[in-house]
Design an enzyme around this catalytic site. Sequence first.
Site, PDB file in Angstrom:
ATOM      1  N   ASN A  35       0.850  -1.185   0.000  1.00  0.00           N
ATOM      2  CA  ASN A  35       0.000   0.000   0.000  1.00  0.00           C
ATOM      3  C   ASN A  35       0.890   1.239   0.000  1.00  0.00           C
ATOM      4  O   ASN A  35       1.856   1.321   0.775  1.00  0.00           O
ATOM      5  CB  ASN A  35      -0.910   0.012   1.225  1.00  0.00           C
ATOM      6  N   ALA A  56      -4.889  -0.138  -2.882  1.00  0.00           N
ATOM      7  CA  ALA A  56      -5.407   1.174  -2.503  1.00  0.00           C
ATOM      8  C   ALA A  56      -6.645   0.980  -1.658  1.00  0.00           C
ATOM      9  O   ALA A  56      -7.503   0.149  -1.986  1.00  0.00           O
ATOM     10  CB  ALA A  56      -5.754   2.018  -3.740  1.00  0.00           C
ATOM     11  N   GLU A  57      -6.736   1.732  -0.567  1.00  0.00           N
ATOM     12  CA  GLU A  57      -7.820   1.474   0.373  1.00  0.00           C
ATOM     13  C   GLU A  57      -9.194   1.836  -0.164  1.00  0.00           C
ATOM     14  O   GLU A  57     -10.218   1.467   0.432  1.00  0.00           O
ATOM     15  CB  GLU A  57      -7.567   2.181   1.716  1.00  0.00           C
ATOM     16  N   ASN A  58      -9.267   2.546  -1.296  1.00  0.00           N
ATOM     17  CA  ASN A  58     -10.571   2.801  -1.888  1.00  0.00           C
ATOM     18  C   ASN A  58     -11.095   1.611  -2.682  1.00  0.00           C
ATOM     19  O   ASN A  58     -12.205   1.659  -3.214  1.00  0.00           O
ATOM     20  CB  ASN A  58     -10.534   4.057  -2.776  1.00  0.00           C
ATOM     21  N   SER A  74     -11.814  -3.774   1.221  1.00  0.00           N
ATOM     22  CA  SER A  74     -10.452  -3.255   1.164  1.00  0.00           C
ATOM     23  C   SER A  74      -9.879  -3.033   2.561  1.00  0.00           C
ATOM     24  O   SER A  74      -8.741  -3.418   2.856  1.00  0.00           O
ATOM     25  CB  SER A  74     -10.426  -1.946   0.371  1.00  0.00           C
TER      26      SER A  74
END
Length: 221
Positions: free
Chosen positions: A26, A49-51, A91
Site C-alpha cells: 500500500n 489502494a484502500e478505496n 479493502s
Amino acid sequence: MGLGIDFRNTIARRAAEEITNGMVVNLGIGIPSLVPNHLPKDTMVMFHAENGITGMGPSPEKGMEDENLCNAGGFPVTLNQGGSYCDSAISFGMIRRGRVDITILGSLQVSQQGDLANWIVPGKKVPGMGGAMELAQKARKVIVLMNHCDKAGNPKIMTTCTLPLTSKSCVDMIITELAVFRVTPEGLLLTELFPPYDLQEVVNKTECEFRISEVVRKISY
C-alpha cells in the site's frame, strides 16, 4: 526547504529495495507514489489502494485516464493484469486482517519510539484520517518517507511527537533525504547515509538521540 525531484526519487528508490516478489503493498500520497517507478520490471507486486483496488498499475498516459479508476488520493491509475476491484469495506478488511505486507507512508513527524503523526496539523483543513490508522497498525511493515525537516527547518524526527498521533509504536523504518533509520526496541538505529550528507548533519537535524550501526552504508545510485 522542500525536496528537489532528484531527492524525492532517491528516497523512493531506496524504499523500493524493501519490496520483493509476491508482496501486497500500500502506498501513501507524495513521495511514496514514486516507489513503483523504481522497481525492477520483473518484480511482481500487487499495489493496494484502500478505496478498493488491488493490482494498481502505473499512471495512465495523458488522454487515456479512466474517470472511474483512481487511487485513494483521487489520482488516475491503471489496473495490471490480474488486478481486481472491491468495495471499501472489503479493502479495509484486507488491511485489518494483516493482508498488506508493506505500507509506505508520508509523515509530519515520527518519534524515536516509532510513533506516527501524519494526518493533521491543528487548525488546518484536512480531508480526514483516511486509511492511515489501520495501515499503521495492521500492515506487516510500516515505512515512512519524508523530509528530514519541515519547511521552517524544524526536525521531523522527534523525541516525542508534538502533533496528534495517527498510531503509536508502529513505524519500522524511516527514510529521509539524509539517512535511513530502523526503529528498534532500544530506539532509532541509523544504518545508512545519503552522500553528500554526513553523520554530523544528521545529528544536527534530528531532535532525538539515536544509535549508529557498526557498519553504515553510504547509498549511491
